[in-house]
Design a protein around this motif. Structure first.
Motif, PDB file in Angstrom:
ATOM      1  N   LYS A   2      33.048  76.855 -11.310  1.00 28.33           N
ATOM      2  CA  LYS A   2      34.135  76.027 -10.800  1.00 28.33           C
ATOM      3  C   LYS A   2      35.387  76.092 -11.675  1.00 28.33           C
ATOM      4  CE  LYS A   2      31.062  72.690  -8.543  1.00 28.33           C
ATOM      5  NZ  LYS A   2      29.733  73.034  -9.017  1.00 28.33           N
ATOM      6  N   LYS A   3      35.667  77.284 -12.223  1.00 34.05           N
ATOM      7  CA  LYS A   3      36.823  77.416 -13.113  1.00 34.05           C
ATOM      8  C   LYS A   3      38.131  77.223 -12.374  1.00 34.05           C
ATOM      9  CE  LYS A   3      34.705  80.681 -16.119  1.00 34.05           C
ATOM     10  NZ  LYS A   3      34.195  81.829 -15.408  1.00 34.05           N
ATOM     11  N   LYS A   4      38.218  77.842 -11.194  1.00 34.01           N
ATOM     12  CA  LYS A   4      39.478  77.782 -10.450  1.00 34.01           C
ATOM     13  C   LYS A   4      39.558  76.559  -9.562  1.00 34.01           C
ATOM     14  CE  LYS A   4      40.477  82.653  -9.639  1.00 34.01           C
ATOM     15  NZ  LYS A   4      40.436  83.624  -8.544  1.00 34.01           N
ATOM     16  N   LEU A   5      38.398  76.026  -9.197  1.00 34.85           N
ATOM     17  CA  LEU A   5      38.352  75.003  -8.160  1.00 34.85           C
ATOM     18  C   LEU A   5      39.105  73.731  -8.568  1.00 34.85           C
ATOM     19  CD1 LEU A   5      37.062  74.773  -5.357  1.00 34.85           C
ATOM     20  CD2 LEU A   5      35.151  73.576  -6.419  1.00 34.85           C
ATOM     21  N   LYS A   6      39.973  73.262  -7.662  1.00 29.61           N
ATOM     22  CA  LYS A   6      40.729  72.030  -7.917  1.00 29.61           C
ATOM     23  C   LYS A   6      40.468  70.959  -6.871  1.00 29.61           C
ATOM     24  CE  LYS A   6      44.638  74.149 -10.317  1.00 29.61           C
ATOM     25  NZ  LYS A   6      46.066  74.516 -10.201  1.00 29.61           N
ATOM     26  N   ALA A   7      40.088  71.384  -5.662  1.00 20.73           N
ATOM     27  CA  ALA A   7      39.951  70.397  -4.576  1.00 20.73           C
ATOM     28  C   ALA A   7      38.831  70.771  -3.620  1.00 20.73           C
ATOM     29  CB  ALA A   7      41.269  70.301  -3.796  1.00 20.73           C
ATOM     30  N   LEU A 107      37.821  66.973  -9.684  1.00 15.90           N
ATOM     31  CA  LEU A 107      38.307  67.660  -8.486  1.00 15.90           C
ATOM     32  C   LEU A 107      38.897  66.632  -7.522  1.00 15.90           C
ATOM     33  CD1 LEU A 107      35.213  69.976  -7.911  1.00 15.90           C
ATOM     34  CD2 LEU A 107      37.354  70.573  -9.058  1.00 15.90           C
ATOM     35  N   THR A 108      39.842  67.084  -6.699  1.00 17.15           N
ATOM     36  CA  THR A 108      40.472  66.194  -5.719  1.00 17.15           C
ATOM     37  C   THR A 108      39.768  66.309  -4.381  1.00 17.15           C
ATOM     38  OG1 THR A 108      42.586  66.563  -6.797  1.00 17.15           O
ATOM     39  CG2 THR A 108      42.652  65.594  -4.587  1.00 17.15           C
ATOM     40  N   LEU A 151      47.901  73.533  -3.430  1.00 19.28           N
ATOM     41  CA  LEU A 151      46.748  74.362  -3.796  1.00 19.28           C
ATOM     42  C   LEU A 151      46.879  75.780  -3.255  1.00 19.28           C
ATOM     43  CD1 LEU A 151      44.207  71.710  -2.555  1.00 19.28           C
ATOM     44  CD2 LEU A 151      44.502  72.297  -4.981  1.00 19.28           C
ATOM     45  N   GLU A 155      41.635  77.875  -4.815  1.00 15.89           N
ATOM     46  CA  GLU A 155      41.459  76.665  -5.635  1.00 15.89           C
ATOM     47  C   GLU A 155      40.767  75.545  -4.850  1.00 15.89           C
ATOM     48  OE1 GLU A 155      45.348  77.242  -8.542  1.00 15.89           O
ATOM     49  OE2 GLU A 155      45.570  76.072  -6.710  1.00 15.89           O
ATOM     50  N   ALA A 156      40.355  75.866  -3.624  1.00 13.08           N
ATOM     51  CA  ALA A 156      39.724  74.851  -2.778  1.00 13.08           C
ATOM     52  C   ALA A 156      38.471  75.415  -2.115  1.00 13.08           C
ATOM     53  CB  ALA A 156      40.713  74.388  -1.702  1.00 13.08           C
TER      54      ALA A 156
END
Ligand code: CA
Length: 213
Positions: A2-7, A107-108, A151, A155-156
């Motif tokens: 989950k390095k890139k994951l933001k949402a 995470l969002t 995003l 990233e999602a």
């Protein structure tokens, strides 16, 4: 991991709330009262479409013509009244736990739904029926969520339960997780472009920490 994951972009009906049995029942009954056939299972195949699109598919098939604007409005109104007469849908088992997990990781969570029934949620970032022009399976709702959240596609991730919702997430270029919470064969979700298929929100919640996203 989950390095890139933001949402995490969650669909609502059939993902966060167990509302699809009510939607499919309401569609089936209202169509029947107009002498038209839409089985409960078929309603799951149309899940995510706008009401007008669903009504027109049935009209074309059974009457060989589009519904008029008046017909669309009155049938959709009847369907909404019937749906609202049912008990309020419960949280999908596992959904709350997954939301907490997602938040605790920083995470969002966002909610991307074709529904206009918004009383259930109010704290999350949302894209709803009021935001979009086309609706699923067009990628528009998910592209709009990326824009709203600032995003990039990688990233999602999308969490969807319906074939047309999976198609929308896939077409938006986002890694799409299908949870098969309804009566359809899971293969339909894979054929629609799901990158990963799980049998329930509980299963996704349990698998979450081990996912390489
Ligand atoms: Ca759904």
């Amino acid at each position: 991991m989950k390095k890139k994951l933001k949402a995490v972009l969650f669909d609502m009906d059939g993902v966060l709330f167990n509302s699809m049995p009510y939607h499919s029942e309401a569609w089936h009954k209202v169509m029947k009262s107009h002498g038209l056939t839409l089985s409960r299972e078929e309603a799951y195949m149309h899940e995510g479409r706008t009401g007008a699109a669903t009504i027109n598919i049935v009209f074309q098939r059974e009457l060989g013509r589009e519904a008029t604007q008046e017909e669309i409005e009155s049938i959709y109104q009847e369907k909404s009244v019937l749906f609202n007469s049912y008990a309020e849908a419960e949280r999908m088992p596992g959904a709350w736990e997954l939301l907490q997990k997602v938040k605790s990781e920083g995470l969002t969570p966002m909610v991307v739904t074709g529904s206009g029934q918004l009383s259930l949620l109010h704290k999350e970032l949302m894209v709803t029926a009021f935001d979009v022009k086309y609706g699923k399976p067009n990628p528009e709702p998910y592209l709009m969520a990326l824009k709203k959240g600032g995003l990039k596609a990688d990233e999602a991730v999308v969490v969807e339960n319906a074939p047309l919702g999976v198609e929308a997430g896939h077409k938006a270029g986002i890694f799409t997780i299908a949870v098969n919470t309804g009566p359809l064969d899971g293969q339909v979700l894979l054929d629609s472009g799901a990158d990963l298929l799980l049998p329930s929100m509980q299963a996704l919640c349990e698998a979450w920490d081990g996912l390489d996203l």
